[in-house]
Enzyme design. Structure first.
Site, PDB file in Angstrom:
ATOM      1  N   CYS A   1       0.738  -1.036   0.521  1.00  0.00           N
ATOM      2  CA  CYS A   1      -0.151   0.197   0.004  1.00  0.00           C
ATOM      3  C   CYS A   1       0.678   0.941  -0.156  1.00  0.00           C
ATOM      4  CB  CYS A   1      -1.269  -0.122   1.197  1.00  0.00           C
ATOM      5  SG  CYS A   1      -1.898  -1.328   0.792  1.00  0.00           S
TER       6      CYS A   1
ATOM      7  N   HIS B   1      -3.383   7.179   2.751  1.00  0.00           N
ATOM      8  CA  HIS B   1      -3.890   6.044   2.306  1.00  0.00           C
ATOM      9  C   HIS B   1      -5.015   6.070   2.559  1.00  0.00           C
ATOM     10  CE1 HIS B   1      -3.427   2.014   1.046  1.00  0.00           C
ATOM     11  NE2 HIS B   1      -3.772   1.914   1.595  1.00  0.00           N
TER      12      HIS B   1
ATOM     13  N   ASN C   1     -10.557   0.195  -0.250  1.00  0.00           N
ATOM     14  CA  ASN C   1      -9.110  -0.027   0.096  1.00  0.00           C
ATOM     15  C   ASN C   1      -8.544  -0.547  -1.714  1.00  0.00           C
ATOM     16  OD1 ASN C   1      -5.701   0.231   0.124  1.00  0.00           O
ATOM     17  ND2 ASN C   1      -6.147  -0.977   2.322  1.00  0.00           N
TER      18      ASN C   1
HETATM   19  N1  COA Z   1     -18.186  -8.894   9.691  1.00  0.00           N
HETATM   20  C1  COA Z   1     -18.410  -9.531  11.004  1.00  0.00           C
HETATM   21  N2  COA Z   1     -17.750  -9.726  12.059  1.00  0.00           N
HETATM   22  C2  COA Z   1     -16.606  -9.112  10.971  1.00  0.00           C
HETATM   23  C3  COA Z   1     -16.348  -9.210   9.768  1.00  0.00           C
HETATM   24  C4  COA Z   1     -16.933  -9.137   8.917  1.00  0.00           C
HETATM   25  N3  COA Z   1     -16.231  -8.758   7.601  1.00  0.00           N
HETATM   26  N4  COA Z   1     -14.490  -9.332   9.876  1.00  0.00           N
HETATM   27  C5  COA Z   1     -14.082  -9.496  11.258  1.00  0.00           C
HETATM   28  N5  COA Z   1     -15.496  -9.909  12.477  1.00  0.00           N
HETATM   29  C6  COA Z   1     -16.286 -10.365  13.293  1.00  0.00           C
HETATM   30  C7  COA Z   1     -14.507 -11.053  14.220  1.00  0.00           C
HETATM   31  O1  COA Z   1     -14.683 -12.432  13.648  1.00  0.00           O
HETATM   32  C8  COA Z   1     -14.113 -10.406  15.687  1.00  0.00           C
HETATM   33  O2  COA Z   1     -15.175 -11.134  16.283  1.00  0.00           O
HETATM   34  P1  COA Z   1     -15.107 -12.256  17.486  1.00  0.00           P
HETATM   35  O3  COA Z   1     -14.519 -10.350  18.267  1.00  0.00           O
HETATM   36  O4  COA Z   1     -16.145 -12.845  17.913  1.00  0.00           O
HETATM   37  O5  COA Z   1     -13.460 -12.607  17.354  1.00  0.00           O
HETATM   38  C9  COA Z   1     -14.930  -9.001  15.985  1.00  0.00           C
HETATM   39  O6  COA Z   1     -15.373  -8.649  14.530  1.00  0.00           O
HETATM   40  C10 COA Z   1     -13.487  -8.323  15.570  1.00  0.00           C
HETATM   41  O7  COA Z   1     -12.629  -8.529  14.805  1.00  0.00           O
HETATM   42  P2  COA Z   1     -11.753  -7.647  14.952  1.00  0.00           P
HETATM   43  O8  COA Z   1     -10.301  -8.165  13.499  1.00  0.00           O
HETATM   44  O9  COA Z   1     -11.046  -7.450  15.988  1.00  0.00           O
HETATM   45  O10 COA Z   1     -11.614  -6.356  14.341  1.00  0.00           O
HETATM   46  P3  COA Z   1     -11.301  -5.164  13.810  1.00  0.00           P
HETATM   47  O11 COA Z   1     -12.026  -4.250  14.646  1.00  0.00           O
HETATM   48  O12 COA Z   1      -9.690  -5.214  14.371  1.00  0.00           O
HETATM   49  O13 COA Z   1     -11.658  -4.369  11.857  1.00  0.00           O
HETATM   50  C11 COA Z   1     -10.061  -4.928   9.717  1.00  0.00           C
HETATM   51  C12 COA Z   1     -11.125  -5.317  10.967  1.00  0.00           C
HETATM   52  C13 COA Z   1      -9.526  -5.809   9.133  1.00  0.00           C
HETATM   53  C14 COA Z   1     -11.292  -3.492   9.249  1.00  0.00           C
HETATM   54  C15 COA Z   1      -9.458  -3.721  11.275  1.00  0.00           C
HETATM   55  O14 COA Z   1      -8.522  -4.568  11.941  1.00  0.00           O
HETATM   56  C16 COA Z   1      -7.967  -3.453  10.346  1.00  0.00           C
HETATM   57  O15 COA Z   1      -8.864  -2.421   9.788  1.00  0.00           O
HETATM   58  N6  COA Z   1      -6.985  -3.371  10.150  1.00  0.00           N
HETATM   59  C17 COA Z   1      -6.028  -2.939   9.184  1.00  0.00           C
HETATM   60  C18 COA Z   1      -6.037  -2.612   7.620  1.00  0.00           C
HETATM   61  C19 COA Z   1      -5.439  -2.119   7.088  1.00  0.00           C
HETATM   62  O16 COA Z   1      -4.522  -0.549   7.386  1.00  0.00           O
HETATM   63  N7  COA Z   1      -3.990  -2.443   6.249  1.00  0.00           N
HETATM   64  C20 COA Z   1      -3.400  -1.783   6.022  1.00  0.00           C
HETATM   65  C21 COA Z   1      -2.653  -2.253   4.755  1.00  0.00           C
HETATM   66  S1  COA Z   1      -2.861  -2.255   3.232  1.00  0.00           S
END
Ligand code: COA
Length: 331
Positions: A116, A256, A286
Site C-alpha cells: 500500500c 492512504h 482500499n
Molecule cells: N463482518 C462481521 N464481523 C467480522 C468481520 C466482518 N467482515 N470480520 C471480522 N469480524 C468479527 C471477528 O470475527 C471478531 O469476532 P469475535 O470478536 O467474535 O472474534 C470481531 O469481528 C472483531 O474482529 P477484529 O478483526 O478484531 O476487527 P477489527 O476491529 O480489528 O477490524 C479490520 C478488522 C480488518 C477492519 C481492521 O483490523 C483493520 O482495518 N486492519 C488494518 C487494515 C490496514 O490498515 N491495512 C493496511 C495495509 S493495506
C-alpha cells in the site's frame, strides 16, 4: 540557477463501473453493513469484473486521463513508474506494457512494488529523477486489481479492498513548489501479518497451493491495524515537526485509505479538522496503490497553488511514511 523541485502538474484517475456494496457482501459472507461501516468506514467499492483485463487496463485509462488533461504528447514522457501490488503477470513489468500502450515510446519504465506504500515511495522516486535535472516528465501511476487476489469467501479481507487506478505527472518547478520533504520507513516484521503465501519463489503455484487458497491475501487485521495507527500518525507528526508546521499550516492530509479509524487517528495527531482530510474510502474501499492519486483526483478542484499537502501511508511489509508537498497550480 534556482534549485529544481519536483511538482505534480496533472492528475488522472479511473474507476471500474461495477459497484460492490455492503448489501451485496451481506449475501456473500457472514457480515453486515453496520459492522463494515463502523469498523472501516467503507460503504462500497469498485471491481473490474472483466477477467481478461488486468491492472494495466486501469493504469492505461488513468494515464490517458493525465495526458489528455495536461495536453501532454506521450512522446515527451521520459519515464513511467508503475506502482502496484498486482502486476498483470510476473517478470514482464506492467509499467513497460502501459508505457507502450499510451504511446510513451521514448520513455523507460518499471514497476515499483511496496504494497500500500507503492505510490508514496513512487513519489519519492519520481522526485529524485526530476531533481536530477535529467528527466522532465515522469508519469507516476498507482493501480491495483485487488479483486484478483481476494478470496470473496473470506470476510476478513473481502470487505476492505477495491479496484482502481490513479496517475500524476511530475515536472520540474523553479518556483519551489512540489515535493519538499519525506519520511520513509520499512520493517520486515510485517511480513507474516499481511501477505500472499503462494505464487512466489518460496511456494510456487501447485495444485495443493490452489486447493488451500494460498494465492489470496491473508491479513492479521488487528496487528496490522495497531502498527498502521501508530506508524502512519508518527510519520505525519515527524514531518510536521521537521518543517516547523502545525495543523493550521496544512491545507490537506492525503492519507492512504485503509480504514477510516486509522485516518482519523492520524488527523487527530496532526491537529487537523475533518474538513482538511481527503477521504473517499466510503466509495472505493482500499485500492492499495491507487488510494493517494484517487484522493487527488477526487479533490483536485479544491486544490490551490501553494497549498501544503501531507501524504501519509502504511502498508504490507511493513512499509510506511509521509511526504510534504506544496501544490503547484490552481485547478
Ligand atoms: N463482518 C462481521 N464481523 C467480522 C468481520 C466482518 N467482515 N470480520 C471480522 N469480524 C468479527 C471477528 O470475527 C471478531 O469476532 P469475535 O470478536 O467474535 O472474534 C470481531 O469481528 C472483531 O474482529 P477484529 O478483526 O478484531 O476487527 P477489527 O476491529 O480489528 O477490524 C479490520 C478488522 C480488518 C477492519 C481492521 O483490523 C483493520 O482495518 N486492519 C488494518 C487494515 C490496514 O490498515 N491495512 C493496511 C495495509 S493495506
Amino acid at each position: 540557477m534556482s534549485k529544481i523541485t519536483a511538482a505534480i502538474t496533472a492528475v488522472g484517475g479511473y474507476l471500474p463501473d461495477y459497484v460492490l456494496t455492503n448489501q451485496i457482501l451481506e449475501t456473500m459472507v457472514d457480515t453486515n453493513d453496520e459492522w463494515i461501516t463502523t469498523r472501516t468506514g467503507i460503504k462500497e467499492r469498485r471491481l473490474l469484473k472483466d477477467s481478461n483485463k488486468g491492472t494495466s487496463y486501469m493504469a492505461i485509462k488513468a494515464a490517458q486521463d493525465v495526458l489528455e488533461k495536461s495536453g501532454t504528447d506521450p512522446k515527451d514522457i521520459d519515464m513511467v513508474i508503475m506502482a502496484t501490488a498486482t502486476p498483470d503477470m510476473p517478470v514482464a513489468a506492467t509499467g513497460v506494457y502501459v508505457a507502450s500502450q499510451i504511446g510513451a515510446v521514448n520513455a523507460f519504465s518499471y514497476d515499483l512494488v511496496a504494497a500500500c506504500s507503492s505510490f508514496l515511495y513512487g513519489m519519492s522516486t519520481a522526485a529524485r529523477y526530476i531533481e536530477s535535472g535529467r528527466y522532465k516528465k515522469v508519469l507516476l501511476i498507482g493501480a491495483d486489481k485487488m479483486s484478483s487476489i481476494i478470496d470473496y469467501e473470506d470476510r476478513a479481507t473481502c470487505i476492505i479492498f477495491g479496484d482502481g487506478g490513479g496517475a500524476v505527472l511530475f515536472e520540474p518547478n523553479e518556483e519551489g513548489y512540489g515535493l519538499q520533504d519525506e519520511v520513509l520507513r520499512s520493517d520486515g516484521i510485517g511480513r507474516e501479518h499481511l501477505k500472499i503465501d503462494a505464487g512466489g519463489s518460496i511456494l510456487p503455484a501447485s495444485h495443493e497451493t490452489v486447493d488451500a487458497k494460498k494465492h489470496y491475501v491473508f491479513q492479521d487485521g488487528k496487528t496490522v491495524f495497531k502498527f498502521a495507527v501508530s506508524n502512519m500518525a508518527d510519520g505525519a507528526a515527524k514531518i510536521l515537526e521537521r518543517n516547523d508546521l502545525t495543523g493550521d499550516d496544512v491545507a490537506w492530509l492525503v492519507p492512504h485509505q485503509a480504514n477510516k479509524r486509522i485516518i482519523d487517528a492520524t488527523a487527530r495527531r496532526m491537529g487537523l479538522d475533518d474538513n482538511k482530510v481527503m477521504m473517499n474510502i466510503e466509495r472505493y474501499g482500499n485500492t492499495t496503490s491507487a488510494t493517494l492519486p484517487l484522493c487527488l483526483y477526487d479533490y483536485e478542484k479544491q486544490l490551490k497553488k501553494g497549498d501544503k499537502l501531507i501524504f501519509a501511508s502504511f502498508g504490507g511489509g511493513f512499509t510506511w511514511g509521509s511526504i510534504y508537498l506544496t501544490w503547484a497550480y490552481d485547478s
